[in-house]
Scaffold this active site. Sequence first.
Site, PDB file in Angstrom:
ATOM      1  N   SER A 101       1.019   7.194  14.602  1.00 53.69           N
ATOM      2  CA  SER A 101      -0.682   7.153  14.279  1.00 53.69           C
ATOM      3  C   SER A 101      -0.729   6.436  12.898  1.00 53.69           C
ATOM      4  O   SER A 101      -1.456   5.613  12.655  1.00 53.69           O
ATOM      5  CB  SER A 101      -0.883   8.695  14.461  1.00 53.69           C
ATOM      6  OG  SER A 101      -2.215   8.771  13.865  1.00 53.69           O
ATOM      7  N   THR A 121      -9.279  10.444  -0.156  1.00 59.16           N
ATOM      8  CA  THR A 121      -9.650   9.838  -0.952  1.00 59.16           C
ATOM      9  C   THR A 121     -11.029   8.956  -0.751  1.00 59.16           C
ATOM     10  O   THR A 121     -11.837   8.673  -1.586  1.00 59.16           O
ATOM     11  CB  THR A 121      -8.544   8.448  -1.125  1.00 59.16           C
ATOM     12  OG1 THR A 121      -7.230   9.020  -1.284  1.00 59.16           O
ATOM     13  CG2 THR A 121      -8.979   7.423  -1.912  1.00 59.16           C
ATOM     14  N   ARG A 154      -5.274  14.507  20.797  1.00 60.11           N
ATOM     15  CA  ARG A 154      -4.179  15.162  20.332  1.00 60.11           C
ATOM     16  C   ARG A 154      -4.903  16.389  19.560  1.00 60.11           C
ATOM     17  O   ARG A 154      -4.229  17.560  19.706  1.00 60.11           O
ATOM     18  CB  ARG A 154      -3.331  14.422  19.173  1.00 60.11           C
ATOM     19  CG  ARG A 154      -2.494  13.597  20.131  1.00 60.11           C
ATOM     20  CD  ARG A 154      -1.831  12.698  19.058  1.00 60.11           C
ATOM     21  NE  ARG A 154      -1.307  13.118  17.982  1.00 60.11           N
ATOM     22  CZ  ARG A 154      -1.037  12.732  16.642  1.00 60.11           C
ATOM     23  NH1 ARG A 154      -1.595  11.626  16.523  1.00 60.11           N
ATOM     24  NH2 ARG A 154      -0.119  13.660  15.934  1.00 60.11           N
ATOM     25  N   LYS A 208      -1.815   2.169  11.869  1.00 63.41           N
ATOM     26  CA  LYS A 208      -2.892   1.667  11.090  1.00 63.41           C
ATOM     27  C   LYS A 208      -2.480   1.026   9.853  1.00 63.41           C
ATOM     28  O   LYS A 208      -2.993  -0.019   9.291  1.00 63.41           O
ATOM     29  CB  LYS A 208      -3.726   3.069  10.392  1.00 63.41           C
ATOM     30  CG  LYS A 208      -4.452   3.700  11.656  1.00 63.41           C
ATOM     31  CD  LYS A 208      -5.011   4.968  11.310  1.00 63.41           C
ATOM     32  CE  LYS A 208      -4.088   5.927  11.405  1.00 63.41           C
ATOM     33  NZ  LYS A 208      -4.479   7.600  11.236  1.00 63.41           N
ATOM     34  N   LYS A 209      -1.348   1.356   9.185  1.00 61.91           N
ATOM     35  CA  LYS A 209      -0.785   0.698   8.147  1.00 61.91           C
ATOM     36  C   LYS A 209      -0.284  -0.773   8.448  1.00 61.91           C
ATOM     37  O   LYS A 209      -0.540  -1.738   7.606  1.00 61.91           O
ATOM     38  CB  LYS A 209       0.259   1.477   7.336  1.00 61.91           C
ATOM     39  CG  LYS A 209      -0.291   2.838   6.709  1.00 61.91           C
ATOM     40  CD  LYS A 209      -1.099   2.387   5.248  1.00 61.91           C
ATOM     41  CE  LYS A 209      -1.901   3.534   4.828  1.00 61.91           C
ATOM     42  NZ  LYS A 209      -2.825   3.221   3.905  1.00 61.91           N
ATOM     43  N   ASP A 225       0.898  -1.102  -0.161  1.00 63.99           N
ATOM     44  CA  ASP A 225      -0.005   0.015   0.129  1.00 63.99           C
ATOM     45  C   ASP A 225       0.756   1.349  -0.057  1.00 63.99           C
ATOM     46  O   ASP A 225       2.326   1.291   0.229  1.00 63.99           O
ATOM     47  CB  ASP A 225      -0.917  -0.045   1.283  1.00 63.99           C
ATOM     48  CG  ASP A 225      -2.292   1.056   1.108  1.00 63.99           C
ATOM     49  OD1 ASP A 225      -2.265   1.557   0.164  1.00 63.99           O
ATOM     50  OD2 ASP A 225      -2.763   1.206   2.125  1.00 63.99           O
ATOM     51  N   LYS A 226       0.310   2.137  -0.147  1.00 70.08           N
ATOM     52  CA  LYS A 226       0.858   3.523  -0.058  1.00 70.08           C
ATOM     53  C   LYS A 226       0.108   4.601   0.908  1.00 70.08           C
ATOM     54  O   LYS A 226      -1.129   4.308   0.946  1.00 70.08           O
ATOM     55  CB  LYS A 226       0.801   4.369  -1.570  1.00 70.08           C
ATOM     56  CG  LYS A 226       1.353   5.420  -1.503  1.00 70.08           C
ATOM     57  CD  LYS A 226       0.308   6.799  -2.173  1.00 70.08           C
ATOM     58  CE  LYS A 226      -0.915   6.966  -2.124  1.00 70.08           C
ATOM     59  NZ  LYS A 226      -1.484   8.365  -2.141  1.00 70.08           N
ATOM     60  N   HIS A 227       0.986   5.301   1.595  1.00 73.96           N
ATOM     61  CA  HIS A 227       0.106   6.449   2.553  1.00 73.96           C
ATOM     62  C   HIS A 227       0.854   7.887   1.996  1.00 73.96           C
ATOM     63  O   HIS A 227       2.012   8.140   1.908  1.00 73.96           O
ATOM     64  CB  HIS A 227       0.528   6.025   3.844  1.00 73.96           C
ATOM     65  CG  HIS A 227      -0.065   7.135   4.732  1.00 73.96           C
ATOM     66  ND1 HIS A 227      -1.312   7.209   5.204  1.00 73.96           N
ATOM     67  CD2 HIS A 227       0.528   8.481   5.155  1.00 73.96           C
ATOM     68  CE1 HIS A 227      -1.457   8.268   5.942  1.00 73.96           C
ATOM     69  NE2 HIS A 227      -0.323   9.150   6.004  1.00 73.96           N
ATOM     70  N   SER A 228      -0.097   8.739   1.919  1.00 73.22           N
ATOM     71  CA  SER A 228       0.370  10.178   1.482  1.00 73.22           C
ATOM     72  C   SER A 228      -0.039  10.823   2.528  1.00 73.22           C
ATOM     73  O   SER A 228      -0.844  10.655   3.463  1.00 73.22           O
ATOM     74  CB  SER A 228      -0.616  10.601   0.306  1.00 73.22           C
ATOM     75  OG  SER A 228      -0.509  12.014   0.376  1.00 73.22           O
TER      76      SER A 228
HETATM   77  N1  URA Z   1      -2.517  11.663   9.948  1.00 76.61           N
HETATM   78  C1  URA Z   1      -2.869  10.586  10.837  1.00 76.61           C
HETATM   79  O1  URA Z   1      -3.325   9.323  10.524  1.00 76.61           O
HETATM   80  N2  URA Z   1      -2.074  10.786  12.015  1.00 76.61           N
HETATM   81  C2  URA Z   1      -1.565  11.748  12.469  1.00 76.61           C
HETATM   82  O2  URA Z   1      -1.195  11.967  13.499  1.00 76.61           O
HETATM   83  C3  URA Z   1      -1.320  12.781  11.421  1.00 76.61           C
HETATM   84  C4  URA Z   1      -2.042  12.785  10.191  1.00 76.61           C
END
Ligand code: URA
Length: 449
Positions: free
Chosen positions: A191, A128, A176, A195-196, A88-91
């Site tokens: 964070s 997205t 936060r 999730k990834k 996967d990719k995260h931006s």
């Molecule tokens: N996106 C996230 O999922 N977590 C953060 O802390 C900042 C951006």
Amino acid sequence: MNAKSTFLPQEVIRHKRDGAALKPEDIEKFVRSLTDETLSEGQAAAFAMAVFFQGMTREEQVALTLAMRDSGDKMDWSDFGAGAPVVDKHSTGGVGDKVSLMLAPMVAAMGAYVPMISGRGLGHTGGTLDKFESVPGYNVFPDNPLFKKVVKDVGCAIIGQTANLAPADKRLYAIRDVTATVESIPLITASILSKKMAAGLAALVLDVKWGSGAFMGSYDEARALAANLASVATEGGLPTVALLTDMNEVLGLTAGNAIEMKEAIDFLTGTLREPRLEEVTAVLAAEMALGVGLVSSAEEGLEKVRATLTSGAAAEKFAAMVTALGGPADLLENPDTHLDIAPVAFEVKAKTSGFVSAMDVRAIGNAVVKLGGGRVNPTQKIDHSVGLSAIAGCGAEVGPDTPLCLIHDTDQARAEAVAQDILQAVEISPEKPPYKDVVGERIDGKELI
Ligand code: URA
């Protein structure tokens, strides 16, 4: 006495406040109590502020990330076979960033599995998930068996985050958000990665954006975040490469939701491919293929990526994914029948002729929010039909007859007001500015650990 009753969160907070490195077992207990809510909101906030000021070692960040990953459901792809290419990719987010919409089917067309769990727009940046919600019938929250089936049958599925994926992050992020502790590199890292990692990937590619439309404005800040993310992920067991990409101008020609979906469809079908968008998407796709061993070099990756576009294979994957998740079977052939895009309400004309030399991209993202295409508060309903098209990028010639962009809206007065923001956000100069590369440094986590 059980283990839980011997744990004193205030001692963990005190240690962090005083700059000590926390033991992995203390971090694990802390995250468990964050998840089961035996930790108070005040304690979580104090911990976040202590981390904000004192930072965390890489070892602490790995422990925090893994503990948050383990706080909820984890995806398991072992039934796809040993070493299945799940990637996967995260931006980190930008304006006009519709890369994922094309990237997932392109990489699936190369033989990878892309289970993409995406988010909603945050602040001035688009999301997205919101873009897919502009497709009638598309189910962004399938149950796990359907999600897995689509990934297996098609090769990619782009969906939203289920409630039980990294719930510790969900709680900590909400705290936060209201305690001025979002902008902490260790907390952002844990964070994003928790999730990834819960998605059970074999490799990850990060698109870390810098510039006027990015969360990290300066290149150096973005680079520090990219290096930290790549090294913590890789050390935590998820091989990760980060690419720094430019967000000093809107990516592609559109910003909004349905309107970006239309640009993605035009890209996949070959009707229109804006060059900077094409470059970012292709380079990220090649890295993803390389990360899971489908190609042996970035150059080979780029060649194969381009072939997925010219052969129409990526477009076919996209169409199959949309259909499998409940969207219209002919979305690619007839996008205008299915996508609700507001009519052009206003052409934003530059006051002087010249070349676009700079943009305040955050202001342009906020212009879309003001049209109703993004959120001012997290629960707000958005209007998927509004947005901007034909956005003139840096270096484009503009003048009385060539607009800076077109505003799509159903409210003429609002469109005219938002046009003023756009005029202020764009700088025009008499000379054409030099071209700036959109893809910057590549940071490989394994070279940092
Ligand atoms: N996106 C996230 O999922 N977590 C953060 O802390 C900042 C951006």
